[in-house]
Design a protein around this motif. Structure first.
Motif, PDB file in Angstrom:
ATOM      1  N   ASN B   8       0.819  -1.113  -0.033  1.00 36.43           N
ATOM      2  CA  ASN B   8      -0.015  -0.002   0.208  1.00 36.43           C
ATOM      3  C   ASN B   8       0.866   1.202  -0.113  1.00 36.43           C
ATOM      4  O   ASN B   8       1.648   1.571   0.847  1.00 36.43           O
ATOM      5  CB  ASN B   8      -0.814  -0.089   1.361  1.00 36.43           C
ATOM      6  CG  ASN B   8      -1.941  -0.896   1.001  1.00 36.43           C
ATOM      7  OD1 ASN B   8      -2.721  -1.344  -0.055  1.00 36.43           O
ATOM      8  ND2 ASN B   8      -2.328  -1.772   2.077  1.00 36.43           N
ATOM      9  N   ILE B   9       0.736   2.033  -0.987  1.00 36.65           N
ATOM     10  CA  ILE B   9       1.437   3.407  -1.067  1.00 36.65           C
ATOM     11  C   ILE B   9       0.499   4.471  -0.927  1.00 36.65           C
ATOM     12  O   ILE B   9      -0.795   4.558  -1.779  1.00 36.65           O
ATOM     13  CB  ILE B   9       2.093   3.440  -2.415  1.00 36.65           C
ATOM     14  CG1 ILE B   9       3.202   2.397  -2.731  1.00 36.65           C
ATOM     15  CG2 ILE B   9       2.912   4.872  -2.591  1.00 36.65           C
ATOM     16  CD1 ILE B   9       3.849   2.417  -3.856  1.00 36.65           C
ATOM     17  N   TRP B  10       0.584   5.044   0.269  1.00 36.24           N
ATOM     18  CA  TRP B  10      -0.651   6.130   0.533  1.00 36.24           C
ATOM     19  C   TRP B  10      -0.117   7.633  -0.218  1.00 36.24           C
ATOM     20  O   TRP B  10       1.161   7.735  -0.455  1.00 36.24           O
ATOM     21  CB  TRP B  10      -0.583   6.641   2.005  1.00 36.24           C
ATOM     22  CG  TRP B  10      -1.154   5.188   2.712  1.00 36.24           C
ATOM     23  CD1 TRP B  10      -0.162   4.131   2.766  1.00 36.24           C
ATOM     24  CD2 TRP B  10      -2.230   4.759   2.793  1.00 36.24           C
ATOM     25  NE1 TRP B  10      -1.097   3.111   3.671  1.00 36.24           N
ATOM     26  CE2 TRP B  10      -2.302   3.657   3.504  1.00 36.24           C
ATOM     27  CE3 TRP B  10      -3.711   5.581   2.830  1.00 36.24           C
ATOM     28  CZ2 TRP B  10      -3.258   2.948   4.103  1.00 36.24           C
ATOM     29  CZ3 TRP B  10      -4.687   4.771   3.233  1.00 36.24           C
ATOM     30  CH2 TRP B  10      -4.499   3.401   3.668  1.00 36.24           C
ATOM     31  N   ASP B  60       1.750  -8.893   6.693  1.00 34.74           N
ATOM     32  CA  ASP B  60       0.586  -9.091   7.662  1.00 34.74           C
ATOM     33  C   ASP B  60      -0.373 -10.123   7.414  1.00 34.74           C
ATOM     34  O   ASP B  60      -1.350  -9.883   6.698  1.00 34.74           O
ATOM     35  CB  ASP B  60      -0.030  -7.471   7.983  1.00 34.74           C
ATOM     36  CG  ASP B  60      -1.105  -7.701   8.842  1.00 34.74           C
ATOM     37  OD1 ASP B  60      -1.269  -8.503   9.323  1.00 34.74           O
ATOM     38  OD2 ASP B  60      -1.437  -6.563   8.972  1.00 34.74           O
ATOM     39  N   THR B  63      -4.113  -9.719   9.570  1.00 32.67           N
ATOM     40  CA  THR B  63      -5.366  -8.915   9.250  1.00 32.67           C
ATOM     41  C   THR B  63      -5.357  -8.269   7.918  1.00 32.67           C
ATOM     42  O   THR B  63      -6.357  -8.606   7.110  1.00 32.67           O
ATOM     43  CB  THR B  63      -5.167  -7.648  10.385  1.00 32.67           C
ATOM     44  OG1 THR B  63      -3.817  -6.970  10.252  1.00 32.67           O
ATOM     45  CG2 THR B  63      -5.344  -7.803  11.984  1.00 32.67           C
ATOM     46  N   THR B  64      -4.438  -7.486   7.387  1.00 29.56           N
ATOM     47  CA  THR B  64      -4.526  -6.744   6.101  1.00 29.56           C
ATOM     48  C   THR B  64      -4.110  -7.621   4.952  1.00 29.56           C
ATOM     49  O   THR B  64      -4.307  -7.317   3.709  1.00 29.56           O
ATOM     50  CB  THR B  64      -3.847  -5.501   5.926  1.00 29.56           C
ATOM     51  OG1 THR B  64      -2.423  -5.727   6.392  1.00 29.56           O
ATOM     52  CG2 THR B  64      -4.618  -4.611   6.894  1.00 29.56           C
ATOM     53  N   SER B  66      -1.121  -7.840   3.842  1.00 28.84           N
ATOM     54  CA  SER B  66      -0.465  -6.741   2.748  1.00 28.84           C
ATOM     55  C   SER B  66       1.132  -6.871   3.559  1.00 28.84           C
ATOM     56  O   SER B  66       1.185  -7.393   4.318  1.00 28.84           O
ATOM     57  CB  SER B  66      -1.095  -5.446   2.756  1.00 28.84           C
ATOM     58  OG  SER B  66      -1.241  -5.098   4.452  1.00 28.84           O
ATOM     59  N   GLU B  68       4.195  -4.882   4.568  1.00 29.72           N
ATOM     60  CA  GLU B  68       4.265  -3.736   5.327  1.00 29.72           C
ATOM     61  C   GLU B  68       5.730  -3.483   5.839  1.00 29.72           C
ATOM     62  O   GLU B  68       6.502  -4.477   5.403  1.00 29.72           O
ATOM     63  CB  GLU B  68       3.383  -3.983   6.603  1.00 29.72           C
ATOM     64  CG  GLU B  68       1.920  -3.864   6.382  1.00 29.72           C
ATOM     65  CD  GLU B  68       1.353  -2.795   5.564  1.00 29.72           C
ATOM     66  OE1 GLU B  68       1.920  -1.808   5.859  1.00 29.72           O
ATOM     67  OE2 GLU B  68       0.169  -2.874   4.938  1.00 29.72           O
ATOM     68  N   LEU B  69       5.951  -2.185   6.531  1.00 28.45           N
ATOM     69  CA  LEU B  69       7.349  -1.998   6.896  1.00 28.45           C
ATOM     70  C   LEU B  69       8.461  -1.745   5.723  1.00 28.45           C
ATOM     71  O   LEU B  69       9.457  -1.883   5.846  1.00 28.45           O
ATOM     72  CB  LEU B  69       7.825  -2.656   8.044  1.00 28.45           C
ATOM     73  CG  LEU B  69       6.795  -2.867   9.193  1.00 28.45           C
ATOM     74  CD1 LEU B  69       7.320  -3.840  10.208  1.00 28.45           C
ATOM     75  CD2 LEU B  69       6.749  -1.296   9.868  1.00 28.45           C
ATOM     76  N   LEU B  70       7.878  -1.665   4.401  1.00 26.84           N
ATOM     77  CA  LEU B  70       8.832  -1.192   3.486  1.00 26.84           C
ATOM     78  C   LEU B  70       9.274   0.070   3.670  1.00 26.84           C
ATOM     79  O   LEU B  70       8.542   1.072   3.864  1.00 26.84           O
ATOM     80  CB  LEU B  70       8.361  -1.519   2.233  1.00 26.84           C
ATOM     81  CG  LEU B  70       8.369  -3.004   1.599  1.00 26.84           C
ATOM     82  CD1 LEU B  70       7.518  -3.020   0.202  1.00 26.84           C
ATOM     83  CD2 LEU B  70       9.832  -3.361   1.123  1.00 26.84           C
TER      84      LEU B  70
END
Lengths: 425, 111
Positions: B8-10, B60, B63-64, B66, B68-70
């Protein structure tokens, strides 16, 4: 003024504040260094965070805690507070039952330890009884297995008070100081929010929910004037051993306080403090331990959400609630407040509780993972999700204390200074 | 269709305008009160590759589902590649280019 702590017993305070007297008391004692964990637990014992414990547990207490979730005298207690030591250290430092030694930290005097008992306890039994598993991938179990082979039990007296470093200095209060502050504020009911997170709006609403529940039937009329609140929320941040990926403690404490600083809570109903404790991730048992600490701080209520202090899939989401409900009211010296999840509902256009809002198919959950991802990308979230001032505080803390990140990384683990130091006496 | 696992890229306002100008705004999803996110999919194989190449990242699973923590610089580069290629399925090429160039990859412009 006598202060009553957990178990209905006087709040423990075993601190020699007078340096001349402290120097006299430690003269001639053998010395032994304490690890960071043992030093923080000495501090917590001596100030009464762990009342009625006066020192590290002896075997009878450990056994009662493991088997019956109580101390040997029947007081509710869920997690052993032990001082581990190896045979080699016992020989090296000349540790003997019936003698006192001086514990040091940073090579400076910390506390007198009256060694009443040297004992062993099966670590696998201790792990299983407390954590409900023997799997070493559970961090609490790993911590238990890492204990050395023997334990020392006996009373602790702090002879040198810790110096708390910035930015934590104003946030460390002893149980006595907490109670004096509550008295000064005129708070009759105080609800604890236990946290290791920076606050998003979901957390904020959990606190508001718990505050309203704790205030209950008390009058509200005086609260039309700021400064006349009669109940409050205490955000009590746990500061202790960190794991990679945790929020840095500085960001947690400052961001939580930011909610009051920027008016999301009135200044007379919100307060942020910290307690030293290395999380055990014991889920329901840890929830009981948190309730004990907060009762000692003088709080009347404690909020418990889902998955309180758990890790992985070891505990069910509401297991802590069920354990707390099973404890007779006269043994638990604080009232638990159980809260459901708060979510963003696009239909309502607001943050709402899943127990209230009927648009279940539309709810957007405050996943901690997503919030972390947003913070990593340094994208300022919408204010409904994360308060912009709080975001700025987190980013500022990342630069100032976190080597560029609000999360614990290898550099933080290697270089960040502990929250306290022990100076020469 | 095989399950995929997003990175995920916000997207902030500046990038949103950039994506709109490039006609890529329809790649975005809305989450959490209108926040915009570019969910870059990884197949199971790509996910494992990403986790191997970037050991600080975590999957993760609970839950997601996805990745994470990249670190931000990695996600910035993935974003750059999505904009250049005008598509979301870029992770196979991304991993390949990083493997080939090593750390020099971060200073190279995506061709």
């Amino acid at each position: 003024m006598e202060m009553i702590g957990h178990g209905g017993k006087p709040l423990v305070e075993r601190v020699i504040a007078d340096k001349t007297e402290a120097k006299k008391k430690i003269a001639g004692l053998k010395t032994m260094p304490a690890s960071r964990q043992m030093a923080t637990e000495c501090i917590s014992i001596a100030y009464g965070f762990f009342s009625p414990l006066e020192g590290f547990m002896k075997r009878a207490d450990v056994d009662a805690v493991c088997k019956k979730m109580e101390l040997a005298d029947g007081t509710l207690w869920s997690i052993p507070i032990v001082f581990d030591i190896s045979d080699q250290e016992i020989a090296e430092y000349g540790v003997k039952e019936g003698e006192s030694i001086l514990l040091t930290y940073d090579d400076n005097p910390l506390a007198i330890f009256e060694i009443e008992e040297i004992f062993t306890y099966p670590k696998d039994e201790m792990a299983f009884d407390v954590y409900g598993t023997k799997e070493e991938k559970h961090p609490g179990v790993a911590r238990t297995y890492a204990y050395k082979d023997k334990f020392l039990g006996g009373k602790i007296t702090l002879v040198n008070e810790p110096k708390i470093r910035e930015p934590f200095t104003p946030y460390f209060l002893t149980p006595r100081q907490h109670r004096m502050k509550f008295q000064e504020l005129g708070w009759q009911r105080i609800v604890a929010h236990q946290t290791r997170n920076v606050p998003h709006s979901g957390h904020e609403w959990l606190m508001k929910h718990a505050y309203i529940a704790a205030h209950g039937e008390l009058p509200v009329e005086s609260m039309e004037v700021i400064g006349k609140a009669i109940s409050g929320v205490l955000v009590n941040c746990i500061v202790g051993e960190k794991r990679a990926g945790d929020y840095i403690d500085e960001a947690i404490v400052l961001a939580q306080d930011g909610l009051k600083k920027y008016g999301y809570f009135r200044e007379d109903i919100h307060m942020t403090t910290m307690t030293f404790w290395d999380m055990r991730y014991a889920g329901p048992k840890e929830a009981v331990h948190h309730s004990i600490i907060r009762a000692n701080l003088g709080l009347t209520h404690h909020m418990f959400g889902r998955d309180h202090a758990g890790v992985g899939t070891y505990y069910e989401s509401y297991e802590a609630h069920r354990l707390l409900m099973s404890i007779p009211r006269e043994k638990l010296f604080i009232t638990p407040i159980f809260v459901l999840e708060w979510v963003y509902c696009p239909h309502c256009g607001e943050v709402t509780c899943i127990g209230l809002c009927g648009h279940w198919n539309e709810h957007q959950k405050f996943s901690g993972t997503k919030i972390r991802s947003i913070l990593i990308d340094e994208v300022k979230p919408t204010r409904l999700i994360f308060r912009p001032e709080v975001f700025d505080i987190v980013m500022e803390a990342a630069k100032k204390y976190g080597f560029g990140s609000p999360f614990v990384g290898p550099e933080y683990l290697a270089k960040a200074k502990p929250a306290f130091s022990i100076e020469p006496l | 269709m095989a399950e995929t696992y997003p990175i995920n890229i916000w997207i902030n306002e500046e990038r949103y305008k950039e994506l709109q100008a490039a006609g890529l705004a329809d790649l975005l999803k809305e989450e959490l009160a209108g926040m915009k996110v570019l969910a870059v999919p990884c197949t199971a194989e790509e996910r494992d590759k990403v986790l191997k190449l970037f050991p600080m990242a975590k999957f993760d699973a609970a839950t997601t589902k996805s990745i994470e923590l990249l670190p931000k610089y990695v996600k910035d580069k993935i974003y750059e590649m999505v904009v250049k290629r005008k598509k979301l399925n870029v992770m196979s090429e991304f991993c390949h280019l990083f493997e080939r160039a090593g750390d020099a990859f971060w200073n190279q412009e995506i061709a």
